[in-house]
Design a protein around this motif. Structure first.
Motif: not given
Length: 331
Positions: A52-55, A77-88, A105-113
């Motif tokens: 399960v991805r964590l957003d 650090d737990l190796g989870r799939k992570v996506a970030i959506y932020t206004t900063l 390096g973990r940014i990708g099409p299915e784990t975007p920032w």
């Protein structure tokens, strides 16, 4: 995709016009915590299966919670799939530098920032310019300029794609034009000019989520309540509570069972998916099988693999073997 969106805090001070915070605040239980603690976050992550991805998005700006950076780092650090959506908003330049240095390096099409910026129309009504904000933004602009990772994107709520004037020297270019959605009609359409929102969606047949066929793209609120998705600002479909239940108990529970029945029953009007622009519809087309009317994220098939070309030497060996089998009368 299977996802749990983490709402780190309730009461978003940015007050974006396209976000129905009033519906959320009215429906949220009085007396319940409005801020997710780091300890509760760690306990929840331990319950959520690794697929399960964590957003970090949910229904408010994640960095309005002072422990947001710690939570994101813990998930990575737990190796989870992570996506970030932020206004900063609330993120410090040092936070940005650490996240970029350790996890870009973990940014990708299915784990975007995805960086959501204030626009020239004032749609992010609570945003205030600050030197801290501009320095934080400059870190992500430099990341895009120097490395251009697939999955790092910038957006705004302007129909012309124009950022707020104080940001133009930093961001430089115009972004994609924006058209809003009604958040399953949680927004008051009378507050918007024609064309600012997509036309209302209405699905009468059987429905599924365009993001996942299993209704497992969910959102968690700071009190542990899990709602069906990030469109459920009015909390019409509360599936359970991850502070008190396991992930599996929630998805095997009565609330999820009711959603599946509502989704498969043409004409049912209780499910918010019927007013969602991300829903996909099914019908029987006069037959008996359900058939999707349109593609979804989970129906896209990878490109077929090309058959490898056999080197000439191997082709010669194979031809000799076939000839021998024929002479021997077959096997």
């Amino acid at each position: 995709m299977p996802t749990l969106e983490i709402t780190t805090k309730l009461g978003c001070s940015l007050a974006c016009r396209f976000c129905p915070q009033d519906r959320l605040m009215k429906s949220y239980p009085r007396g319940d915590s409005r801020e997710l603690s780091f300890g509760d976050f760690r306990r929840v992550v331990a319950k959520v299966p690794p697929h399960v991805r964590l957003d970090f998005s949910g229904m408010a700006e994640p960095w309005l919670n002072e422990r947001a950076t710690d939570m994101v780092a813990q998930a990575f650090d737990l190796g989870r799939k992570v996506a970030i959506y932020t206004t900063l908003q609330g993120m410090q330049p040092d936070d940005a530098a650490m996240l970029i240095g350790r996890y870009a390096g973990r940014i990708g099409p299915e784990t975007p920032w995805v960086i959501h910026l204030p626009d020239d129309e004032g749609n992010m009504t609570g945003w205030k310019r600050s030197e801290t904000y501009l320095r934080t933004l400059a870190r992500f602009v430099a990341l895009r300029r120097d490395h251009a990772p697939a999955g790092l994107t910038f957006m705004t709520m302007s129909a012309r794609g124009e950022v707020a004037e104080p940001l133009r020297a930093v961001i430089g270019d115009r972004l994609d034009p924006f058209v809003g959605i009604s958040r399953v009609e949680n927004l008051d359409r009378t507050a918007f000019a024609p064309g600012q929102l997509l036309a209302a969606a209405r699905h009468d047949g059987a429905v599924l989520c365009g993001s996942t066929p299993y209704f497992d793209h969910n959102a968690m609120l700071p009190n542990g309540d899990v709602v069906l998705c990030c469109m459920d600002y009015a909390r019409r479909h509360v599936l359970g509570n991850l502070f008190h239940q396991s992930y599996e108990e929630i998805h095997a529970g009565a609330a999820m069972g009711a959603i599946r029945v509502q989704a498969m029953t043409p004409g049912d009007d209780t499910l918010i998916c019927r007013r969602c622009h991300n829903a996909v519809c099914l019908d029987q087309e006069g037959g008996t099988h359900w058939r999707l009317r349109q593609n979804a994220m989970w129906t896209a098939l990878p490109a077929p693999m090309a058959m490898p070309v056999m080197p000439p030497a191997q082709r010669s060996v194979l031809a000799d073997l076939r000839a021998w089998v024929q002479r021997a009368g077959g096997l």
